[in-house]
Design an enzyme around this catalytic site. Structure first.
Site, PDB file in Angstrom:
ATOM      1  N   LYS A 173       0.832  -1.216   0.000  1.00 13.77           N
ATOM      2  CA  LYS A 173       0.000   0.000   0.000  1.00 13.77           C
ATOM      3  C   LYS A 173       0.861   1.258   0.000  1.00 13.77           C
ATOM      4  O   LYS A 173       0.537   2.255  -0.670  1.00 13.77           O
ATOM      5  CB  LYS A 173      -0.923   0.000   1.216  1.00 13.77           C
ATOM      6  CG  LYS A 173      -1.765   1.268   1.382  1.00 13.77           C
ATOM      7  CD  LYS A 173      -2.711   1.493   0.220  1.00 13.77           C
ATOM      8  CE  LYS A 173      -3.452   2.827   0.338  1.00 13.77           C
ATOM      9  NZ  LYS A 173      -4.455   2.846   1.416  1.00 13.77           N
ATOM     10  N   LYS A 241      -0.639  11.596   5.907  1.00  8.53           N
ATOM     11  CA  LYS A 241      -0.326  10.544   6.878  1.00  8.53           C
ATOM     12  C   LYS A 241       0.381   9.382   6.202  1.00  8.53           C
ATOM     13  O   LYS A 241       1.370   8.842   6.712  1.00  8.53           O
ATOM     14  CB  LYS A 241      -1.617  10.097   7.565  1.00  8.53           C
ATOM     15  CG  LYS A 241      -1.459   8.953   8.563  1.00  8.53           C
ATOM     16  CD  LYS A 241      -1.791   7.605   7.955  1.00  8.53           C
ATOM     17  CE  LYS A 241      -3.248   7.550   7.540  1.00  8.53           C
ATOM     18  NZ  LYS A 241      -3.600   6.210   6.969  1.00  8.53           N
TER      19      LYS A 241
END
Length: 298
Positions: A173, A241
């Site tokens: 990811k 983030k």
């Protein structure tokens, strides 16, 4: 059919819980903040909205989680009212959040000590993919637990990949987020170049989507950039983030320059006003436009 819980009904989680319920699964869903739009979406799909984590998970075989950052996952899983306190032994936790490999391995270890399996299963596809059930899901953890959960994952995603042991889904990811952030740089700069040359951005989207420059970002977000539509499918604060997690994986003396550029541009937008951080990633164009205004004052 396995009983499921879904914890976290945000921009994506609400649609995912709804799709799971529409597929015939018994879904108890919980959100930290009640009466959010995602809660209503999940309920309209047939999920049973409950008021506590304990109520959601007490009889669940599969416990799905979709929240924001490492502290959120730790609170939901390990906190005083967390999953590990009341989940039945043998339950499988499937975490769709993006929190990085290190955090996953730490949380998974504590879950396993309570006789719970933990799969990291970060997702890609934005709110569009969540709504349409076409997400890409990247899974790390025990292979047997993955196979058990795969039928449920297929109700929420179109492309399901087993990536390896715990943390592997997160590792893939983060690579995905590098690509997404740099695609956005390319998209914004192409739109600006089109405008500079007097070319309709819609023409650029139509033509370039068919060739080697085609991408998910161009197809799904190009028109939003062209029309200054910054409604979030995936918020800037969330990509920031994720890029922070990328930086944490890399040695500080060997950074990725493209990631640094994307990070800088997203941060510019997040600091422009109170809305910036909560706008969609396509709002990166605002960083370029702000720079143009500063360099060309009236």
């Amino acid at each position: 059919m396995m009983k499921t819980a879904f914890l976290g009904l945000g921009v994506m989680g609400g649609y995912m819980a709804a799709n799971l319920a529409k597929s015939g699964y018994d879904v108890k869903a919980w959100n930290r903040t009640p009466n959010r739009p995602g809660t209503q979406i999940a309920a309209s799909g047939g999920a049973n909205i409950v008021s506590s984590i304990n109520e959601a998970i007490e009889s669940a075989d599969i416990i799905c989680i979709c929240v924001g950052d490492v502290p959120d996952v730790e609170e939901v899983v390990l906190g005083k009212n967390g999953v590990v306190r009341s989940a039945k032994p043998g339950a499988i936790i499937v975490d769709f959040s993006t929190i990085g490999p290190e955090a996953v391995r730490r949380i998974a270890s504590q879950a396993q000590s309570r006789q719970l399996s933990f799969l990291d299963a970060p997702i890609s596809g934005g709110d569009i993919g969540a709504k349409n059930g076409t997400l890409t899901i990247m899974v790390g953890g025990d292979r047997e637990a993955f196979e058990t959960c795969k039928p449920i994952l297929e109700m929420m995603g179109k492309q399901i990949f087993y990536c390896g042991p715990s943390g592997s889904g997160q590792a893939v990811k983060l690579c995905n987020q590098v690509l997404c952030s740099l695609h956005m740089v390319g998209l914004c700069e192409a739109m600006l170049l089109a405008k500079r040359q007097g070319i309709d951005p819609q023409l650029v989207i139509e033509v370039c989507s068919t060739g080697a420059a085609g991408s998910w970002a161009l197809t799904n977000l190009g028109e939003k950039v062209a029309n200054s539509d910054f409604a979030p499918g995936f918020m800037i604060k969330h990509i920031l983030k994720d890029l922070r997690l990328v930086h944490e994986v890399l040695p500080s003396e060997n950074p990725l320059p493209g990631v640094q550029l994307a990070d800088e541009l997203f941060k510019i937008v997040s600091h422009l006003d109170t809305e910036g951080a909560s706008q969609g990633t396509q709002a990166m164009i605002r960083a370029y436009l702000e720079s143009a205004v500063e360099n060309n004052p009236q």
